[in-house]
Design an enzyme around this catalytic site. Structure first.
Site, PDB file in Angstrom:
ATOM      1  N   HIS A 116       4.951   4.901   6.846  1.00  0.00           N
ATOM      2  CA  HIS A 116       4.169   5.097   8.074  1.00  0.00           C
ATOM      3  C   HIS A 116       4.097   6.567   8.472  1.00  0.00           C
ATOM      4  CE1 HIS A 116       5.296   0.681   9.283  1.00  0.00           C
ATOM      5  NE2 HIS A 116       4.636   0.774   8.144  1.00  0.00           N
ATOM      6  N   ASP A 161       2.098  -3.921   9.177  1.00  0.00           N
ATOM      7  CA  ASP A 161       3.514  -3.865   8.753  1.00  0.00           C
ATOM      8  C   ASP A 161       4.442  -4.153   9.935  1.00  0.00           C
ATOM      9  OD1 ASP A 161       3.063  -3.172   6.123  1.00  0.00           O
ATOM     10  OD2 ASP A 161       3.878  -1.134   6.273  1.00  0.00           O
ATOM     11  N   GLU A 162       4.125  -3.524  11.062  1.00  0.00           N
ATOM     12  CA  GLU A 162       4.985  -3.681  12.253  1.00  0.00           C
ATOM     13  C   GLU A 162       5.031  -5.159  12.665  1.00  0.00           C
ATOM     14  OE1 GLU A 162       6.554  -1.117  12.630  1.00  0.00           O
ATOM     15  OE2 GLU A 162       5.364   0.707  12.791  1.00  0.00           O
ATOM     16  N   GLU A 198       9.490  -3.432  17.394  1.00  0.00           N
ATOM     17  CA  GLU A 198       8.474  -3.682  16.365  1.00  0.00           C
ATOM     18  C   GLU A 198       7.185  -4.171  17.022  1.00  0.00           C
ATOM     19  OE1 GLU A 198       8.614  -2.728  13.379  1.00  0.00           O
ATOM     20  OE2 GLU A 198      10.696  -2.733  12.755  1.00  0.00           O
ATOM     21  N   GLU A 217       7.605   7.799  14.162  1.00  0.00           N
ATOM     22  CA  GLU A 217       7.815   7.209  12.830  1.00  0.00           C
ATOM     23  C   GLU A 217       8.665   8.134  11.955  1.00  0.00           C
ATOM     24  OE1 GLU A 217       6.978   4.262  11.701  1.00  0.00           O
ATOM     25  OE2 GLU A 217       5.538   3.549  13.178  1.00  0.00           O
ATOM     26  N   THR A 270       5.453  -1.166  18.633  1.00  0.00           N
ATOM     27  CA  THR A 270       4.727  -0.311  17.682  1.00  0.00           C
ATOM     28  C   THR A 270       3.509  -1.044  17.123  1.00  0.00           C
ATOM     29  OG1 THR A 270       6.369  -0.932  16.020  1.00  0.00           O
ATOM     30  CG2 THR A 270       6.585   1.255  16.979  1.00  0.00           C
ATOM     31  N   GLU A 300       9.020   1.274   6.151  1.00  0.00           N
ATOM     32  CA  GLU A 300       8.688   2.106   7.315  1.00  0.00           C
ATOM     33  C   GLU A 300       8.410   3.559   6.915  1.00  0.00           C
ATOM     34  OE1 GLU A 300       8.396   1.774  10.647  1.00  0.00           O
ATOM     35  OE2 GLU A 300       8.669  -0.390  10.730  1.00  0.00           O
ATOM     36  N   TRP A 351       0.859  -1.183   0.000  1.00  0.00           N
ATOM     37  CA  TRP A 351       0.000   0.000   0.000  1.00  0.00           C
ATOM     38  C   TRP A 351       0.897   1.236   0.000  1.00  0.00           C
ATOM     39  CZ3 TRP A 351       0.882   3.240   4.087  1.00  0.00           C
ATOM     40  CH2 TRP A 351       1.386   2.691   5.273  1.00  0.00           C
ATOM     41  N   HIS A 353       7.360  -6.999  10.465  1.00  0.00           N
ATOM     42  CA  HIS A 353       8.742  -6.672  10.833  1.00  0.00           C
ATOM     43  C   HIS A 353       9.139  -7.375  12.139  1.00  0.00           C
ATOM     44  CE1 HIS A 353       8.320  -2.698   8.362  1.00  0.00           C
ATOM     45  NE2 HIS A 353       8.482  -3.762   7.596  1.00  0.00           N
TER      46      HIS A 353
HETATM   47 FE   LIG Z   1       8.484  -0.682  12.734  1.00  0.00          FE
HETATM   48 FE   LIG Z   2       6.636   2.015  11.705  1.00  0.00          FE
END
Ligand SMILES: [Fe+2]
Ligand SMILES: [Fe+2]
Length: 395
Positions: free
Chosen positions: A178, A260-261, A228, A137, A231, A175, A94, A264
């Site tokens: 974000h 996403d976090e 990670e 971020e 977050t 990242e 995205w 990760h």
């Molecule tokens: Fe992250």
């Molecule tokens: Fe992030």
């Protein structure tokens, strides 16, 4: 910190021992110079247009024995097959624009109007937390720098083709979306003081961070595993609260970032899992070391040019709203202990066993302390936040 800086630092703070440094708080260029136990005073005609961190520990560097660098070299192929596959191809990712009004479309103004209508319902305390998360971020250059301090895995050229370097650049690129998305959303919402926010970002990137990872990828990857997940939890909670406040688009935005976090977190915990397999003794001792030092938050040096306790105040609001709490810290630790099966490690040295015992016993200890602190906690004061035009928020 290089020796010269250290001497200057000591001279300014009037310190005799380097161990006093963590107690010293001062700012240059930020027009404030002070000392933890003598308060803050204004300083005129500050010549140096930069700011040094408010709090720095004595930095230990290159604590990993150099021969252990070989471990990371030997993990190159493993990392390619197990870690790089956790990256998402750019074409499948995205982008912030997918969730923002399209400035090239005829409906742009109406879309902005709708966004602003929804954002009207968001309470100020939630906004403070969302801004703090966004600023965290936005200090991404610091986190890429931090990864590139790690011996054996750093990107030596800026375009290195080792698995580690490819991961770090692609992780950074993922990242980067974000902060972009949250920043643009908050800008369009019309609810925040963008200039104060932008100043805070500039101060924060200028200050860096103090994760105490000692150039060791053992400490570094334990730190990033923890962060990670932290977050993932906090963006998940801002998503839940946005939904409660009726802004489903914002909920979707925070939820996407949280996912996403999570991916990760999967990558970094997998690296540490592998380290436990290759070198259980070294890894458990690094884990204990990191937890003894406490995992500092990446944005702990934040400053807006006004509030000297900005990070603590932002954290207090995040704690009160349940976005990120002391209980989460204990939960993350407990999760990692379970994820890496630390209690099941066998064949450890005496020191390794001590580290194992310490780490496994820590979550309940933190919980007990936290419950006692909660029992004593009084209602916090109400203070202004420059990020929201000095409107007052309860801590
Ligand atoms: Fe992250
Ligand atoms: Fe992030």
């Amino acid at each position: 910190m290089v020796l010269l800086d250290l001497l200057v630092y000591n001279a300014i703070c009037g310190l005799k021992r380097t161990s006093d440094i963590s107690a010293c708080a001062f700012r240059l260029g930020g027009v404030m110079v002070g000392h933890a136990n003598m308060g803050i005073r204004e300083v005129e005609n500050v010549k140096k247009p930069f700011m040094l961190p408010r709090e720095v520990h004595v930095q230990v560097t290159h604590s990993m024995p150099p021969q252990k660098i070989e471990i990371f070299k030997s993990m190159e192929d493993w990392a390619e097959e197990n870690i790089l596959v956790l990256l998402k191809p750019v074409e499948k990712c995205w982008q912030p624009q997918d969730f923002l009004p399209d400035p090239a479309s005829d409906g742009f103004h109406d879309q902005v109007k709708e966004l602003r209508e929804r954002a009207k319902e968001i309470p100020d305390d939630y906004l403070v937390v969302l801004v703090g998360d966004m600023i965290t971020e936005e200090a991404l250059p610091t986190y890429q720098t931090m990864l590139n301090t790690l011996d054996g895995v750093r990107d030596e050229t800026g375009a290195s083709l080792t698995s580690w370097a490819i991961w770090t650049r692609a992780w950074t690129a993922e990242e980067n979306r974000h902060g972009d998305l949250l920043n643009k959303y908050l800008y369009l919402s019309g609810r925040v003081d963008m200039r104060q926010i932008e100043k805070t970002i500039q101060y924060l990137i200028g200050s860096g961070m103090d994760p105490r990872t000692e150039n060791s990828p053992y400490l570094g990857f334990i730190y990033t595993s923890f962060q990670e997940r932290a977050t993932f939890i906090s963006h998940g909670n801002t998503a839940r609260l946005a939904k409660e406040h009726g802004d489903l688009k914002l909920a979707q935005i925070c939820g996407l970032i949280a996912s996403d976090e999570k991916r990760h977190e999967t990558a970094y915990t997998k690296i540490v899992e592998k380290l436990f397999e290759i070198d259980p003794d070294g890894t458990v001792m690094a884990f204990a070391d990191m937890m003894r030092k406490k995992v500092s938050m990446p944005a702990h040096l934040m400053f807006d040019g006004r509030d000297d306790n900005l990070f603590e105040n932002f954290s207090a609001v995040a704690q009160r709203l349940g976005v990120y709490t002391a209980k989460d810290y204990a939960d993350i630790l407990e999760f990692l202990v379970g994820r890496w099966k630390v209690d099941k490690l066998t064949g450890l040295s005496g020191e390794g066993r001590k580290a194992q015992e310490y780490v496994c016993g820590l979550p309940p200890r933190i919980r007990r302390l936290e419950e006692r602190a909660q029992g004593r906690a009084k209602q916090g004061p109400i203070i202004p936040f420059s990020w929201i035009h000095d409107r007052q928020v309860q801590l």
